[in-house]
Design a protein around this motif. Structure first.
Motif: not given
Length: 339
Positions: A25-26, A95-98, A127-128
């Motif tokens: 991700a960016v 969720e990992a991106f969060g 997650t955020t």
């Protein structure tokens, strides 16, 4: 990449990988001068990593301009997740991106965009808290289309002398969530629709529901019409394609429609009125920003209603100064951001 960041005045670029989920991700943050950066999260395939970073940087700049001209206390940012054709657990990936977004400590707030959905935003929200356009907040697409529709009317008034769309031939390129909702509104207003999309099913629906005429993707831009409405992904207006246009105006929902500002000058020299993308398509950002702030639909609708007047202001400045509306819009936005 540093040269592009410098030329666009991008503040920071953040990269993340999470091997267990396959996340790459960016997040580009263009500006936080007016407030935290807000921008959608794209989930698309890219030919290479540099292309994804370039897309994020350019889109983040557009988001800064969009927020400033919409009168929102926000900066501009953009997230890009590079789509892998073999993802075992989509929910875990988002969720990992969060978790990645959470590390930015509120400097960036994300939302739905091309390739993502409200369900993906629900996963990010696990997650955020720095996310909007969740299922509870609602899909911004209808509101984005509402703003573009109002902007097309303003563009028609400026270029054709009337905001009555009945009988006008409008070419809609891209029938995603926003493009399809826009086509629905244009049809209700009596416009004659020409449509194209990579998904033949979406085209068939438009034929059945809106009596639209299908045109091959590569042919639509050169098909005679009154208004060309780009609503897909990526820049469609370059030095070559602008010479193929056979329309009076360009006004659509897509971000980053121009490859360069020089293309806007070409449109101007050809007498084709251009509605700057980050002015006309601000409805989605307005919706997600105000919903995130807890505003009601009445307040959001009232804010959306300002899009035509802002466009009309840009057109008036452009006519008085004999400049492209794109250059005028950028000047006005940068004055707000950097003053």
């Amino acid at each position: 990449m540093f040269a592009l960041m410098q030329s666009t005045r991008t503040q920071s670029l953040h990269l993340c990988i999470d091997p267990p989920t396959g996340l790459k991700a960016v997040v580009a943050i263009h500006s936080e001068h007016l407030g935290p950066a807000m921008g959608g999260c794209r989930y698309l395939a890219y030919p290479d990593d540099d292309s994804a970073m370039i897309d994020a940087i350019r889109l983040a700049q557009g988001m800064s301009y969009k927020a400033a001209l919409a009168g929102l206390p926000l900066g501009g940012g953009k997230a890009v997740i590079i789509r892998n054709p073999h993802v075992e657990n989509r929910a875990a990936l988002f969720e990992a991106f969060g978790r990645f977004v959470e590390t930015l400590q509120g400097r960036f707030i994300t939302a739905v965009d091309s390739g993502t959905s409200t369900l993906d935003m629900d996963c990010i929200a696990q997650t955020t808290q720095h996310v909007t356009s969740t299922t509870a907040a609602g899909d911004p697409s209808p509101h984005a289309a509402m703003g573009v529709f109002a902007g097309i009317r303003a563009t028609s008034m400026a270029r054709l002398g009337s905001d009555n769309l009945e009988g006008l031939r409008i070419a809609v390129q891209g029938l995603g969530n926003v493009g399809y909702a826009l086509a629905e509104q244009l049809h209700a207003a009596g416009a004659e629709l020409l449509v194209s999309d990579h998904d033949p099913g979406r085209v068939q629906l438009a034929i059945e529901q809106f009596n639209a005429r299908p045109v091959a993707n590569e042919m639509l831009i050169s098909t005679p019409c009154d208004i060309f409405a780009p609503c897909g992904v990526g820049p469609v207006l370059n030095g070559q394609s602008v010479m193929q246009l056979r329309c009076a105006a360009v006004a659509g929902a897509a971000n980053n429609q121009l490859t360069t500002l020089q293309v806007a000058d070409q449109l101007e020299s050809r007498g084709i009125l251009y509605a700057p993308d980050y002015v006309i398509n601000a409805g989605g950002l307005i919706y997600v920003a105000l919903r995130h702030r807890g505003e009601d639909l009445g307040t959001i609708t009232a804010h959306l209603a300002r899009i035509p007047s802002r466009l009309t202001e840009v057109f008036a400045h452009a006519q008085a100064e004999k400049r492209s509306p794109a250059r005028v819009a950028q000047m006005l936005a940068e004055r707000l951001i950097y003053s």
